[in-house]
Design a protein around this motif. Sequence first.
Motif, PDB file in Angstrom:
ATOM      1  N   PHE A 204       0.834  -1.208   0.000  1.00  9.40           N
ATOM      2  CA  PHE A 204       0.000   0.000   0.000  1.00  9.40           C
ATOM      3  C   PHE A 204       0.871   1.262   0.000  1.00  9.40           C
ATOM      4  O   PHE A 204       0.452   2.305  -0.487  1.00  9.40           O
ATOM      5  CB  PHE A 204      -0.927   0.032   1.213  1.00  9.40           C
ATOM      6  CG  PHE A 204      -2.067  -0.940   1.144  1.00  9.40           C
ATOM      7  CD1 PHE A 204      -3.089  -0.789   0.212  1.00  9.40           C
ATOM      8  CD2 PHE A 204      -2.130  -2.015   2.022  1.00  9.40           C
ATOM      9  CE1 PHE A 204      -4.155  -1.682   0.155  1.00  9.40           C
ATOM     10  CE2 PHE A 204      -3.188  -2.912   1.981  1.00  9.40           C
ATOM     11  CZ  PHE A 204      -4.200  -2.746   1.046  1.00  9.40           C
ATOM     12  N   ASP A 205       2.069   1.181   0.570  1.00 10.17           N
ATOM     13  CA  ASP A 205       2.979   2.335   0.584  1.00 10.17           C
ATOM     14  C   ASP A 205       3.749   2.461  -0.735  1.00 10.17           C
ATOM     15  O   ASP A 205       4.134   3.550  -1.132  1.00 10.17           O
ATOM     16  CB  ASP A 205       3.985   2.205   1.738  1.00 10.17           C
ATOM     17  CG  ASP A 205       3.285   2.117   3.077  1.00 10.17           C
ATOM     18  OD1 ASP A 205       2.277   2.837   3.256  1.00 10.17           O
ATOM     19  OD2 ASP A 205       3.714   1.318   3.923  1.00 10.17           O
ATOM     20  N   LYS A 206       3.972   1.319  -1.387  1.00  8.88           N
ATOM     21  CA  LYS A 206       4.833   1.308  -2.580  1.00  8.88           C
ATOM     22  C   LYS A 206       4.080   1.587  -3.880  1.00  8.88           C
ATOM     23  O   LYS A 206       4.710   1.937  -4.879  1.00  8.88           O
ATOM     24  CB  LYS A 206       5.525  -0.053  -2.706  1.00  8.88           C
ATOM     25  CG  LYS A 206       6.509  -0.331  -1.570  1.00  8.88           C
ATOM     26  CD  LYS A 206       7.152  -1.706  -1.737  1.00  8.88           C
ATOM     27  CE  LYS A 206       7.928  -2.089  -0.483  1.00  8.88           C
ATOM     28  NZ  LYS A 206       7.826  -3.525  -0.199  1.00  8.88           N
ATOM     29  N   PHE A 207       2.754   1.353  -3.900  1.00  9.08           N
ATOM     30  CA  PHE A 207       2.008   1.457  -5.163  1.00  9.08           C
ATOM     31  C   PHE A 207       0.882   2.489  -5.076  1.00  9.08           C
ATOM     32  O   PHE A 207       0.241   2.640  -4.040  1.00  9.08           O
ATOM     33  CB  PHE A 207       1.454   0.078  -5.563  1.00  9.08           C
ATOM     34  CG  PHE A 207       2.560  -0.870  -5.933  1.00  9.08           C
ATOM     35  CD1 PHE A 207       3.072  -0.886  -7.221  1.00  9.08           C
ATOM     36  CD2 PHE A 207       3.141  -1.685  -4.975  1.00  9.08           C
ATOM     37  CE1 PHE A 207       4.138  -1.717  -7.558  1.00  9.08           C
ATOM     38  CE2 PHE A 207       4.210  -2.525  -5.296  1.00  9.08           C
ATOM     39  CZ  PHE A 207       4.708  -2.534  -6.594  1.00  9.08           C
ATOM     40  N   ASP A 208       0.669   3.173  -6.217  1.00  3.86           N
ATOM     41  CA  ASP A 208      -0.413   4.162  -6.320  1.00  3.86           C
ATOM     42  C   ASP A 208      -1.741   3.490  -6.631  1.00  3.86           C
ATOM     43  O   ASP A 208      -2.797   3.955  -6.208  1.00  3.86           O
ATOM     44  CB  ASP A 208      -0.121   5.151  -7.463  1.00  3.86           C
ATOM     45  CG  ASP A 208       1.223   5.837  -7.288  1.00  3.86           C
ATOM     46  OD1 ASP A 208       1.478   6.343  -6.189  1.00  3.86           O
ATOM     47  OD2 ASP A 208       2.020   5.844  -8.259  1.00  3.86           O
ATOM     48  N   VAL A 209      -1.671   2.439  -7.449  1.00  2.90           N
ATOM     49  CA  VAL A 209      -2.876   1.780  -7.951  1.00  2.90           C
ATOM     50  C   VAL A 209      -2.710   0.273  -7.738  1.00  2.90           C
ATOM     51  O   VAL A 209      -1.697  -0.298  -8.136  1.00  2.90           O
ATOM     52  CB  VAL A 209      -3.059   2.062  -9.466  1.00  2.90           C
ATOM     53  CG1 VAL A 209      -4.304   1.396 -10.005  1.00  2.90           C
ATOM     54  CG2 VAL A 209      -3.089   3.564  -9.741  1.00  2.90           C
ATOM     55  N   ILE A 210      -3.704  -0.366  -7.111  1.00 12.63           N
ATOM     56  CA  ILE A 210      -3.655  -1.804  -6.836  1.00 12.63           C
ATOM     57  C   ILE A 210      -4.875  -2.444  -7.485  1.00 12.63           C
ATOM     58  O   ILE A 210      -6.014  -2.051  -7.200  1.00 12.63           O
ATOM     59  CB  ILE A 210      -3.618  -2.058  -5.314  1.00 12.63           C
ATOM     60  CG1 ILE A 210      -2.325  -1.457  -4.728  1.00 12.63           C
ATOM     61  CG2 ILE A 210      -3.706  -3.556  -5.009  1.00 12.63           C
ATOM     62  CD1 ILE A 210      -2.274  -1.426  -3.217  1.00 12.63           C
ATOM     63  N   ILE A 211      -4.623  -3.393  -8.404  1.00 15.51           N
ATOM     64  CA  ILE A 211      -5.699  -3.936  -9.221  1.00 15.51           C
ATOM     65  C   ILE A 211      -5.899  -5.421  -8.909  1.00 15.51           C
ATOM     66  O   ILE A 211      -5.050  -6.257  -9.237  1.00 15.51           O
ATOM     67  CB  ILE A 211      -5.373  -3.790 -10.726  1.00 15.51           C
ATOM     68  CG1 ILE A 211      -5.004  -2.345 -11.083  1.00 15.51           C
ATOM     69  CG2 ILE A 211      -6.527  -4.310 -11.580  1.00 15.51           C
ATOM     70  CD1 ILE A 211      -6.142  -1.380 -11.131  1.00 15.51           C
ATOM     71  N   ALA A 212      -7.046  -5.756  -8.320  1.00 16.16           N
ATOM     72  CA  ALA A 212      -7.390  -7.146  -8.015  1.00 16.16           C
ATOM     73  C   ALA A 212      -8.025  -7.798  -9.237  1.00 16.16           C
ATOM     74  O   ALA A 212      -8.818  -7.174  -9.942  1.00 16.16           O
ATOM     75  CB  ALA A 212      -8.365  -7.187  -6.852  1.00 16.16           C
ATOM     76  N   MET A 213      -7.693  -9.066  -9.474  1.00 13.32           N
ATOM     77  CA  MET A 213      -8.255  -9.775 -10.635  1.00 13.32           C
ATOM     78  C   MET A 213      -9.694 -10.220 -10.403  1.00 13.32           C
ATOM     79  O   MET A 213     -10.464 -10.319 -11.354  1.00 13.32           O
ATOM     80  CB  MET A 213      -7.402 -11.014 -10.964  1.00 13.32           C
ATOM     81  CG  MET A 213      -6.037 -10.674 -11.499  1.00 13.32           C
ATOM     82  SD  MET A 213      -6.166  -9.831 -13.099  1.00 13.32           S
ATOM     83  CE  MET A 213      -4.907  -8.598 -12.865  1.00 13.32           C
TER      84      MET A 213
END
Length: 156
Positions: free
Chosen positions: A78-87
Amino acid sequence: MTSVLFVCLGNICRSPLAEGILINLIKTRGLTAKYTIDSAGTASYHIGKHADPRSIAVGQKHNIHLPSRARQFTTSDFDKFDVIIAMDSSNRRNILALARNTEDEAKVHQMRDFDPNGRGDVPDPYYGGDSGFDDVYTMLLRCCNGLLDAIEHNRL
Ligand code: 4NP
């Protein structure tokens, strides 16, 4: 710089393929310097493994190289990525269970939110035949184009 993390269950079938497809689209559109792309799994079963041979094969058919090694999603993502996409919705629930606050939660989206042809889950092809991987490739390509358009047009 925008960082995008794709997340599935095992990080060997769907998310490494999505990662390879998006990297390729970004290259084609001349945007490489603007993005960092990675993938992870919510489960620990396959840590350290290469992508499933069937994902590697479908990638090769489309000139897409899949270099990823499986790793497990962690709260620090959560700290390293701007956008997190679940399949799929199950991946999404598992990711959200690790969120610490609403800022973490706001980063999480589902892949088919970006599919012009419909909503729902990216089906897990692990237990099916090779044609499942071709179908997943086609769906992921549609979604990656939609996702990249959304980011480029500040719609995320
Ligand atoms: P993925 O597919 O989540 O798309 O990588 C799967 C890979 C492995 C398993 C399930 C799904 N598994 O149960 O080992």
